[in-house]
Design a protein around this motif. Structure first.
Motif, PDB file in Angstrom:
ATOM      1  N   ILE A  23       0.844  -1.188   0.000  1.00 54.61           N
ATOM      2  CA  ILE A  23       0.000   0.000   0.000  1.00 54.61           C
ATOM      3  C   ILE A  23       0.882   1.240   0.000  1.00 54.61           C
ATOM      4  CG2 ILE A  23      -1.719   1.300   1.309  1.00 54.61           C
ATOM      5  CD1 ILE A  23      -2.875  -1.179   0.128  1.00 54.61           C
ATOM      6  N   LEU A  24       0.552   2.205  -0.824  1.00 48.30           N
ATOM      7  CA  LEU A  24       1.292   3.460  -0.894  1.00 48.30           C
ATOM      8  C   LEU A  24       0.759   4.414   0.172  1.00 48.30           C
ATOM      9  CD1 LEU A  24       1.030   3.668  -4.752  1.00 48.30           C
ATOM     10  CD2 LEU A  24       3.179   3.379  -3.514  1.00 48.30           C
ATOM     11  N   PRO A  25       1.621   5.113   0.914  1.00 44.91           N
ATOM     12  CA  PRO A  25       1.125   6.017   1.963  1.00 44.91           C
ATOM     13  C   PRO A  25       0.232   7.130   1.407  1.00 44.91           C
ATOM     14  CG  PRO A  25       3.467   5.580   2.247  1.00 44.91           C
ATOM     15  CD  PRO A  25       3.081   5.020   0.908  1.00 44.91           C
ATOM     16  N   ASP A  26       0.695   7.833   0.387  1.00 45.17           N
ATOM     17  CA  ASP A  26      -0.061   8.927  -0.222  1.00 45.17           C
ATOM     18  C   ASP A  26       0.615   9.293  -1.533  1.00 45.17           C
ATOM     19  OD1 ASP A  26       2.206  10.442   0.487  1.00 45.17           O
ATOM     20  OD2 ASP A  26       1.302  11.070   2.373  1.00 45.17           O
ATOM     21  N   ARG A  27       0.081  10.315  -2.228  1.00 50.15           N
ATOM     22  CA  ARG A  27       0.620  10.664  -3.542  1.00 50.15           C
ATOM     23  C   ARG A  27       2.033  11.235  -3.442  1.00 50.15           C
ATOM     24  NH1 ARG A  27      -4.783  12.636  -3.878  1.00 50.15           N
ATOM     25  NH2 ARG A  27      -6.079  11.614  -5.481  1.00 50.15           N
ATOM     26  N   VAL A 149       2.970  11.936 -16.055  1.00 47.00           N
ATOM     27  CA  VAL A 149       2.837  11.321 -14.733  1.00 47.00           C
ATOM     28  C   VAL A 149       1.391  11.384 -14.266  1.00 47.00           C
ATOM     29  CG1 VAL A 149       3.567  11.413 -12.321  1.00 47.00           C
ATOM     30  CG2 VAL A 149       5.206  11.965 -14.136  1.00 47.00           C
ATOM     31  N   ASP A 150       0.874  10.251 -13.788  1.00 46.49           N
ATOM     32  CA  ASP A 150      -0.452  10.211 -13.173  1.00 46.49           C
ATOM     33  C   ASP A 150      -0.330   9.459 -11.852  1.00 46.49           C
ATOM     34  OD1 ASP A 150      -3.114  10.744 -12.869  1.00 46.49           O
ATOM     35  OD2 ASP A 150      -3.774   9.673 -14.669  1.00 46.49           O
ATOM     36  N   ASP A 151      -1.395   9.532 -11.023  1.00 47.92           N
ATOM     37  CA  ASP A 151      -1.337   8.838  -9.737  1.00 47.92           C
ATOM     38  C   ASP A 151      -1.755   7.374  -9.845  1.00 47.92           C
ATOM     39  OD1 ASP A 151      -4.034   9.212 -10.120  1.00 47.92           O
ATOM     40  OD2 ASP A 151      -4.328  10.519  -8.396  1.00 47.92           O
ATOM     41  N   GLY A 152      -2.175   6.956 -11.016  1.00 49.71           N
ATOM     42  CA  GLY A 152      -2.528   5.569 -11.255  1.00 49.71           C
ATOM     43  C   GLY A 152      -3.116   5.430 -12.645  1.00 49.71           C
ATOM     44  N   ILE A 153      -2.999   4.242 -13.209  1.00 53.66           N
ATOM     45  CA  ILE A 153      -3.513   3.989 -14.558  1.00 53.66           C
ATOM     46  C   ILE A 153      -4.424   2.781 -14.489  1.00 53.66           C
ATOM     47  CG2 ILE A 153      -2.931   3.408 -16.936  1.00 53.66           C
ATOM     48  CD1 ILE A 153      -0.208   4.725 -16.486  1.00 53.66           C
ATOM     49  N   ALA A 154      -5.697   3.011 -14.757  1.00 55.72           N
ATOM     50  CA  ALA A 154      -6.674   1.915 -14.740  1.00 55.72           C
ATOM     51  C   ALA A 154      -6.871   1.381 -16.155  1.00 55.72           C
ATOM     52  CB  ALA A 154      -7.984   2.404 -14.141  1.00 55.72           C
ATOM     53  N   GLY A 206      -8.336  -3.046  -9.408  1.00 51.69           N
ATOM     54  CA  GLY A 206      -9.432  -2.474  -8.633  1.00 51.69           C
ATOM     55  C   GLY A 206      -9.393  -0.959  -8.722  1.00 51.69           C
ATOM     56  N   ALA A 207      -9.902  -0.284  -7.695  1.00 51.66           N
ATOM     57  CA  ALA A 207      -9.889   1.179  -7.674  1.00 51.66           C
ATOM     58  C   ALA A 207      -8.487   1.665  -7.347  1.00 51.66           C
ATOM     59  CB  ALA A 207     -10.876   1.694  -6.638  1.00 51.66           C
ATOM     60  N   ILE A 208      -8.046   2.709  -8.045  1.00 56.27           N
ATOM     61  CA  ILE A 208      -6.706   3.251  -7.798  1.00 56.27           C
ATOM     62  C   ILE A 208      -6.564   3.696  -6.346  1.00 56.27           C
ATOM     63  CG2 ILE A 208      -5.171   5.192  -8.333  1.00 56.27           C
ATOM     64  CD1 ILE A 208      -6.144   4.963 -11.236  1.00 56.27           C
ATOM     65  N   GLY A 209      -7.596   4.321  -5.807  1.00 58.22           N
ATOM     66  CA  GLY A 209      -7.539   4.808  -4.437  1.00 58.22           C
ATOM     67  C   GLY A 209      -7.303   3.711  -3.408  1.00 58.22           C
ATOM     68  N   SER A 210      -7.658   2.467  -3.742  1.00 55.39           N
ATOM     69  CA  SER A 210      -7.476   1.372  -2.788  1.00 55.39           C
ATOM     70  C   SER A 210      -6.005   1.020  -2.591  1.00 55.39           C
ATOM     71  CB  SER A 210      -8.242   0.125  -3.254  1.00 55.39           C
ATOM     72  OG  SER A 210      -7.650  -0.431  -4.423  1.00 55.39           O
ATOM     73  N   TRP A 211      -5.134   1.549  -3.447  1.00 53.82           N
ATOM     74  CA  TRP A 211      -3.702   1.299  -3.329  1.00 53.82           C
ATOM     75  C   TRP A 211      -2.993   2.365  -2.506  1.00 53.82           C
ATOM     76  CZ3 TRP A 211      -0.966  -2.955  -5.106  1.00 53.82           C
ATOM     77  CH2 TRP A 211      -1.752  -3.906  -5.778  1.00 53.82           C
ATOM     78  N   TYR A 212      -3.764   3.290  -1.969  1.00 54.76           N
ATOM     79  CA  TYR A 212      -3.203   4.360  -1.147  1.00 54.76           C
ATOM     80  C   TYR A 212      -3.834   4.345   0.236  1.00 54.76           C
ATOM     81  CZ  TYR A 212      -1.296   6.662  -5.353  1.00 54.76           C
ATOM     82  OH  TYR A 212      -0.597   6.959  -6.502  1.00 54.76           O
ATOM     83  N   HIS A 214      -3.830   7.093   2.058  1.00 55.48           N
ATOM     84  CA  HIS A 214      -4.444   8.424   2.121  1.00 55.48           C
ATOM     85  C   HIS A 214      -4.586   8.920   0.688  1.00 55.48           C
ATOM     86  CE1 HIS A 214      -5.692  12.084   4.020  1.00 55.48           C
ATOM     87  NE2 HIS A 214      -4.686  12.799   3.558  1.00 55.48           N
ATOM     88  N   PHE A 215      -5.826   9.079   0.230  1.00 52.83           N
ATOM     89  CA  PHE A 215      -6.082   9.420  -1.170  1.00 52.83           C
ATOM     90  C   PHE A 215      -7.155  10.508  -1.228  1.00 52.83           C
ATOM     91  CE2 PHE A 215      -7.566   8.368  -5.578  1.00 52.83           C
ATOM     92  CZ  PHE A 215      -6.332   8.419  -6.211  1.00 52.83           C
ATOM     93  N   PRO A 216      -6.835  11.705  -0.686  1.00 50.11           N
ATOM     94  CA  PRO A 216      -7.843  12.756  -0.637  1.00 50.11           C
ATOM     95  C   PRO A 216      -8.076  13.373  -2.013  1.00 50.11           C
ATOM     96  CG  PRO A 216      -5.749  13.620   0.102  1.00 50.11           C
ATOM     97  CD  PRO A 216      -5.547  12.138  -0.119  1.00 50.11           C
ATOM     98  N   PRO A 217      -9.221  14.011  -2.209  1.00 52.27           N
ATOM     99  CA  PRO A 217      -9.441  14.718  -3.470  1.00 52.27           C
ATOM    100  C   PRO A 217      -8.479  15.886  -3.605  1.00 52.27           C
ATOM    101  CG  PRO A 217     -11.188  15.217  -1.900  1.00 52.27           C
ATOM    102  CD  PRO A 217     -10.378  14.120  -1.294  1.00 52.27           C
ATOM    103  N   VAL A 218      -8.133  16.225  -4.826  1.00 51.67           N
ATOM    104  CA  VAL A 218      -7.232  17.341  -5.113  1.00 51.67           C
ATOM    105  C   VAL A 218      -8.027  18.376  -5.905  1.00 51.67           C
ATOM    106  CG1 VAL A 218      -5.095  18.050  -6.244  1.00 51.67           C
ATOM    107  CG2 VAL A 218      -5.252  15.786  -5.179  1.00 51.67           C
TER     108      VAL A 218
END
Length: 466
Positions: A23-27, A149-154, A206-212, A214-218
């Protein structure tokens, strides 16, 4: 094309997550993890292109690590009428349009329908770009390496469109990087991308956010601020952050301590609502304070579990206790023990800093509030004798009014400084530098006085023992 993660990953399906270690801590942390994988692009020829919005947070860390310029590549999908999730193409800045002919033909999208969709998406793209280009003119990609660069690629649809747009803008080489990406999507990026670099490529994403964690909206304001920071001149080399752990009652809080040689005082940062020790704004101010000869401590006032409950963000008593714990911890650290302590707070963190300063046992030498909410510390204000500087943006009228009212209730030396044209986040070019300069001057004056006072007390005590 290659994926950095795929070279080392075992073949078992069970490695899709590998428990919590994957799991990644955050972006911010994810961006820093990408930098070693991208070291070959530290060549002066690379432009980092963050995909709004989360990709810009990751891209900012990549750009800093590679010492490369950061720009934003805004992509808007041209959805098929009646099926907007299916991309008939995409548009980008400068009138660039990329079509997926197979989708257009297969779905029977005619020119009139496509033009109508494009008008709508072009208007949305122009609105986003209007704010971005105020702080960062478009970087020329002709003949250069475009590092997208992106925070994840689905699915990879946005990344493919971004590659084509970068190529249309003249990029010689197009590279895609992301902390996590579906393995199938990485493979599908060829031939649009010359190279793909990912930290993790699970077969089941799965969902990109599930790999973080802390994945708050930007929001767009954060994107604009990061782009402006990246375009600003970098401060001198920092003092080097040391990762520390601060005990605070039942919890332990992570922090970053920097101690330049001959530091005359230490400034503890109290972050605002939803922020952390990794706040780019506060990190930037901390680097400037390090350059001016101050040690700095940035630490999380809340644990990840605590921060989920928004009530904790506004629990000023709790936040002030956490600051008190950090100050107590500082007193026992050889590198900074004995040095006067200043507090730098933003938003709700400023209220916590004021509440902590009201406790004479903590012996706070100076407080600076940037865009703070002193009204949340109203009951402590009359007890604060600590020199306090309130910095507010001139274009932040509500907070400016709250600070003016608080100024009247503060008991000790005080001043209200207004930065013209700055809004609440100080995202306008140059405004954060102005706030940092004001803070540096305040700490230089009042922490020096506090240090002299400490020396005087020690000297009088020594004379009394003779």
């Amino acid at each position: 094309m290659r994926s950095a993660a795929e070279r080392d990953r075992p073949g078992s399906e069970d490695m899709d997550r590998d428990e919590n270690t994957r799991i990644l801590p955050d972006r911010v942390a994810a961006g820093r993890r990408l930098v070693p994988l991208l070291s070959e692009f530290r060549d002066g020829d690379t432009v980092v292109l963050g995909l709004p919005r989360g990709g810009v947070v990751v891209g900012y860390q990549v750009a800093r690590g590679l010492d490369a310029p950061l720009d934003v590549l805004v992509v808007r999908k041209l959805g098929v009428p009646g099926w907007p999730e299916l991309a008939a193409g995409a548009i980008g800045e400068g009138g660039v349009r990329v079509l997926n002919p197979g989708v257009v033909r297969g779905e029977g999208v005619d020119d009139a329908e496509l033009a109508a969709v494009e008008r709508t998406e072009r208007a949305a793209l122009d609105r986003r770009l209007a704010g971005l280009r105020r702080v960062r003119p478009q970087v020329d990609l002709a003949g250069r390496t475009a590092l997208i660069v992106d925070d994840g690629i689905a699915t990879g649809a946005t990344a493919r469109a971004a590659c084509r747009i970068a190529r249309a803008r003249g990029a010689r080489r197009v590279v895609v990087a992301a902390p996590v990406a579906a393995a199938s999507s990485v493979a599908a990026l060829s031939p649009d991308a010359d190279q793909v670099v990912c930290d993790r490529t699970p077969r089941r994403l799965g969902a990109i956010g599930s790999w973080y964690e802390h994945f708050p909206p930007v929001d767009d304001g954060e994107v604009q601020h990061l782009v402006a920071l990246a375009a600003a001149p970098r401060p001198a080399a920092d003092a080097g952050d040391i990762r520390v752990s601060i005990p605070a009652g039942p919890v332990t809080l992570p922090g970053l301590l920097a101690v330049p040689g001959g530091a005359g005082g230490i400034v503890v940062f109290a972050h605002g609502s939803g922020s952390s020790r990794l706040s780019p704004r506060n990190q930037y101010v901390a680097r400037l304070l390090n350059r001016a000869g101050f040690a700095t401590l940035l630490f999380d006032l809340l644990t990840p579990d605590e921060s989920i409950d928004r009530r904790n963000v506004f629990d000023i008593d709790l936040l002030a206790r956490r600051l008190a714990a950090a100050i107590g911890w500082i007193r026992h650290q050889p590198a900074v023990a004995g040095r006067p302590v200043g507090l730098f707070g933003a938003s709700t963190g400023a209220a916590a800093a004021l509440a902590a300063a009201a406790d004479p046992a903590l012996d706070v030498g100076a407080v600076v509030s940037r865009g703070g909410r002193p009204d949340l510390a109203d009951r402590w204000l009359p007890a604060i004798g600590t020199p306090t500087l309130l910095i507010v943006g001139g274009a932040d009228p509500v907070v400016l009014t709250l600070n003016r009212e608080a100024l009247d209730r503060l008991a000790g030396p005080k001043h209200l400084a207004v930065v013209p044209g700055a809004t609440h986040l100080f995202e306008e070019p140059g405004t954060l530098d102005q706030a940092a300069a004001l803070a540096t001057s305040w700490f230089a004056e009042h922490l020096a006085a506090a240090r002299a006072g400490h020396a005087g007390v020690a000297d009088r005590g020594a004379r009394g023992r003779r």
